[in-house]
Enzyme design. Structure first.
Site, PDB file in Angstrom:
ATOM      1  CB  CYS A 110      -0.965  -0.015   1.191  1.00  0.00           C
ATOM      2  SG  CYS A 110      -2.272  -1.221   0.948  1.00  0.00           S
TER       3      CYS A 110
HETATM    4  N1  COA Z   1     -18.415  -9.619  10.247  1.00  0.00           N
HETATM    5  C1  COA Z   1     -18.673  -9.810  11.553  1.00  0.00           C
HETATM    6  N2  COA Z   1     -17.732 -10.067  12.471  1.00  0.00           N
HETATM    7  C2  COA Z   1     -16.447 -10.122  12.042  1.00  0.00           C
HETATM    8  C3  COA Z   1     -16.103  -9.915  10.694  1.00  0.00           C
HETATM    9  C4  COA Z   1     -17.144  -9.650   9.780  1.00  0.00           C
HETATM   10  N3  COA Z   1     -16.903  -9.438   8.479  1.00  0.00           N
HETATM   11  N4  COA Z   1     -14.768 -10.028  10.564  1.00  0.00           N
HETATM   12  C5  COA Z   1     -14.277 -10.296  11.793  1.00  0.00           C
HETATM   13  N5  COA Z   1     -15.285 -10.361  12.678  1.00  0.00           N
HETATM   14  C6  COA Z   1     -15.204 -10.663  14.105  1.00  0.00           C
HETATM   15  C7  COA Z   1     -13.984 -11.498  14.440  1.00  0.00           C
HETATM   16  O1  COA Z   1     -14.243 -12.866  14.204  1.00  0.00           O
HETATM   17  C8  COA Z   1     -13.790 -11.186  15.902  1.00  0.00           C
HETATM   18  O2  COA Z   1     -14.714 -11.937  16.679  1.00  0.00           O
HETATM   19  P1  COA Z   1     -14.297 -12.508  18.129  1.00  0.00           P
HETATM   20  O3  COA Z   1     -13.998 -11.285  18.948  1.00  0.00           O
HETATM   21  O4  COA Z   1     -15.514 -13.224  18.539  1.00  0.00           O
HETATM   22  O5  COA Z   1     -13.101 -13.358  17.872  1.00  0.00           O
HETATM   23  C9  COA Z   1     -14.197  -9.725  16.005  1.00  0.00           C
HETATM   24  O6  COA Z   1     -15.002  -9.455  14.844  1.00  0.00           O
HETATM   25  C10 COA Z   1     -13.027  -8.773  16.002  1.00  0.00           C
HETATM   26  O7  COA Z   1     -12.126  -9.173  14.968  1.00  0.00           O
HETATM   27  P2  COA Z   1     -10.802  -8.398  14.673  1.00  0.00           P
HETATM   28  O8  COA Z   1     -10.125  -9.007  13.482  1.00  0.00           O
HETATM   29  O9  COA Z   1     -10.007  -8.252  15.942  1.00  0.00           O
HETATM   30  O10 COA Z   1     -11.431  -6.996  14.266  1.00  0.00           O
HETATM   31  P3  COA Z   1     -10.773  -5.559  14.222  1.00  0.00           P
HETATM   32  O11 COA Z   1     -11.477  -4.678  15.157  1.00  0.00           O
HETATM   33  O12 COA Z   1      -9.278  -5.618  14.299  1.00  0.00           O
HETATM   34  O13 COA Z   1     -11.157  -5.076  12.742  1.00  0.00           O
HETATM   35  C11 COA Z   1     -10.117  -4.915  10.585  1.00  0.00           C
HETATM   36  C12 COA Z   1     -10.777  -5.833  11.613  1.00  0.00           C
HETATM   37  C13 COA Z   1      -9.564  -5.754   9.453  1.00  0.00           C
HETATM   38  C14 COA Z   1     -11.140  -3.936  10.060  1.00  0.00           C
HETATM   39  C15 COA Z   1      -8.981  -4.103  11.248  1.00  0.00           C
HETATM   40  O14 COA Z   1      -8.169  -4.964  12.007  1.00  0.00           O
HETATM   41  C16 COA Z   1      -8.112  -3.371  10.287  1.00  0.00           C
HETATM   42  O15 COA Z   1      -8.567  -2.541   9.518  1.00  0.00           O
HETATM   43  N6  COA Z   1      -6.804  -3.583  10.357  1.00  0.00           N
HETATM   44  C17 COA Z   1      -5.848  -2.891   9.558  1.00  0.00           C
HETATM   45  C18 COA Z   1      -5.977  -3.338   8.159  1.00  0.00           C
HETATM   46  C19 COA Z   1      -4.971  -2.650   7.317  1.00  0.00           C
HETATM   47  O16 COA Z   1      -4.688  -1.503   7.459  1.00  0.00           O
HETATM   48  N7  COA Z   1      -4.398  -3.356   6.425  1.00  0.00           N
HETATM   49  C20 COA Z   1      -3.407  -2.788   5.621  1.00  0.00           C
HETATM   50  C21 COA Z   1      -3.696  -3.148   4.259  1.00  0.00           C
HETATM   51  S1  COA Z   1      -3.451  -1.713   3.410  1.00  0.00           S
END
Ligand code: COA
Length: 373
Positions: free
Chosen positions: A152
């Site tokens: 990115c």
């Molecule tokens: N729908 C519903 N629940 C979901 C889900 C979805 N699509 N995806 C994940 N969950 C759940 C998980 O299973 C987890 O459940 P649990 O607590 O029961 O285990 C919970 O939501 C939290 O998951 P987590 O992965 O910790 O979520 P998060 O708050 O970290 O958000 C992202 C996920 C991907 C949005 C976030 O981590 C993010 O944006 N990270 C940075 C990504 C990034 O910048 N990448 C760089 C590429 S340029």
């Protein structure tokens, strides 16, 4: 050493668009079908996705994609992009050219005067011939053209390189193109990532300024910087060796080859690293975070950007200070910060300072300080 400026900016957002509700509906139809199959063979079930979670966790409400019907078809869940013959313009070059032509029109220059084309993107359609060379040919540009990538941070790394090449006098008019068709490499059956990304292409023209010269309305690039530190938390294993991992080297086993990320680790680690990068980069160039009129940050996650800005500035930043485009177009990988720039710079006054900062896979971070002339 030449001073360097951005003479043209272009952004292309594909017309096809998918709301969270549409994406989640198709995902959950697939989940129901998949769980029927899994129950039959006693396998662990997959969880449904949820629109509210998506907005809360990422800030994404909608994304634009190269082709929507294939993505929303629960039997396919991938864009339909027919193969093209070698004598046709390739998909990624064509997409990049749309942004490139907008940047060329913005600059009001003749494409034949471009002496270097760099295509820098997180995913490249093929190893060779370079997409940049194909774009060079289509535009009637001359000189050198090559591809590069840094996740990115690809556009930011391209600016870092282009600035040096123009500063040193090696090239006089560089076209930097970042076409991102990330929907083509995304596993839309992966609940953790299916909602994050969208497609977009951006382009910049980067040129020298004569001593004392000013180009009203344009941005001088006063400094650039890059940073990397190895991490497996965002990873794509797809490459030419992929075909050799199965029994049949003539078929591609795609399982495990698409984008994977440990989102919450990326969130925490990159947020801290990006705030640290911005503060050090600005300080080394004589600025404090408060001096920055506008922050064009990578558009990965709204909460992440809010935290980076809070850690950097010590206070919240509003849309005017740090515009958000990811709610409408998703995380468009390396294109996102430049889309934010393209849409949010015309109101800036001479002397205003802006910062491009992108971050992502690698880990990688890249930045550029821009001064409005
Ligand atoms: N729908 C519903 N629940 C979901 C889900 C979805 N699509 N995806 C994940 N969950 C759940 C998980 O299973 C987890 O459940 P649990 O607590 O029961 O285990 C919970 O939501 C939290 O998951 P987590 O992965 O910790 O979520 P998060 O708050 O970290 O958000 C992202 C996920 C991907 C949005 C976030 O981590 C993010 O944006 N990270 C940075 C990504 C990034 O910048 N990448 C760089 C590429 S340029």
């Amino acid at each position: 050493m030449n001073r360097v400026f951005i003479s043209g900016i272009g952004a292309e957002i594909p017309p096809d668009s998918i709301s969270n509700a549409e994406l989640v509906e198709s995902f959950n139809i697939w989940v129901d079908e998949e769980n029927r199959r899994r129950r039959g063979i006693g396998q662990a079930l997959v969880e449904p996705s949820d629109s509210e979670f998506i907005v809360y966790a990422s800030g994404v409400r909608n994304r634009h994609v190269y082709e929507r019907e294939g993505v929303l078809d629960p039997d396919r869940m991938a864009p339909r992009i027919p193969a093209r013959g070698d004598d046709e313009v390739s998909v990624m070059a064509e997409f990049g050219l749309k942004a490139a032509r907008k940047a060329i029109a913005d600059a009001g220059i003749d494409a034949a005067s471009i002496d270097c084309v760099i295509c820098s993107a997180s995913h490249l359609q093929r190893p060779y011939p370079a997409l940049a060379i194909e774009m060079q040919k289509e535009l009637g540009a001359t000189g050198l053209a090559f591809d590069m990538g840094l996740g990115c941070s690809s556009a930011a790394a391209g600016i870092h390189l282009a600035e040096s090449l123009v500063k040193s006098g090696a090239h006089r008019r560089i076209l930097l193109v970042t076409p991102e068709i990330i929907s083509g490499h995304l596993n839309f059956r992966d609940r953790q990532t299916h909602f994050i990304f969208g497609d977009a292409a951006v382009a910049l023209l980067i040129e020298p300024l004569a001593a004392g010269e000013t180009r009203p309305g344009r941005f001088e690039i006063t400094a650039t910087r890059g940073w990397t530190q190895f991490s497996n938390n965002i990873r794509s294993n797809f490459g030419f060796l992929s075909r050799l991992s199965g029994d049949d080297p003539l078929t591609l086993p795609m399982h495990g080859q698409m984008i994977r990320q440990v989102g919450n680790k990326v969130f925490k680690e990159v947020t801290v690293a990006a705030a640290h990068f911005i503060k050090a980069f600005l300080a080394d160039n004589g600025f404090s975070p408060a001096d920055i009129r506008r922050y064009w940050l990578h558009q990965a996650n709204a909460r992440m950007n809010a935290m980076i800005l809070k850690l950097t500035l010590g206070e919240d930043a509003d849309f005017d200070r740090a515009p958000v485009v990811l709610d409408r177009i998703g995380n468009t990988a390396a294109a996102g910060a430049i889309v934010a720039l393209e849409e949010n710079h015309r109101d800036m006054k001479p002397g205003d300072i802006g910062l491009i900062c992108a971050f992502g896979a690698g880990y990688s971070i890249g930045g550029a300080i821009l001064k409005k002339m």
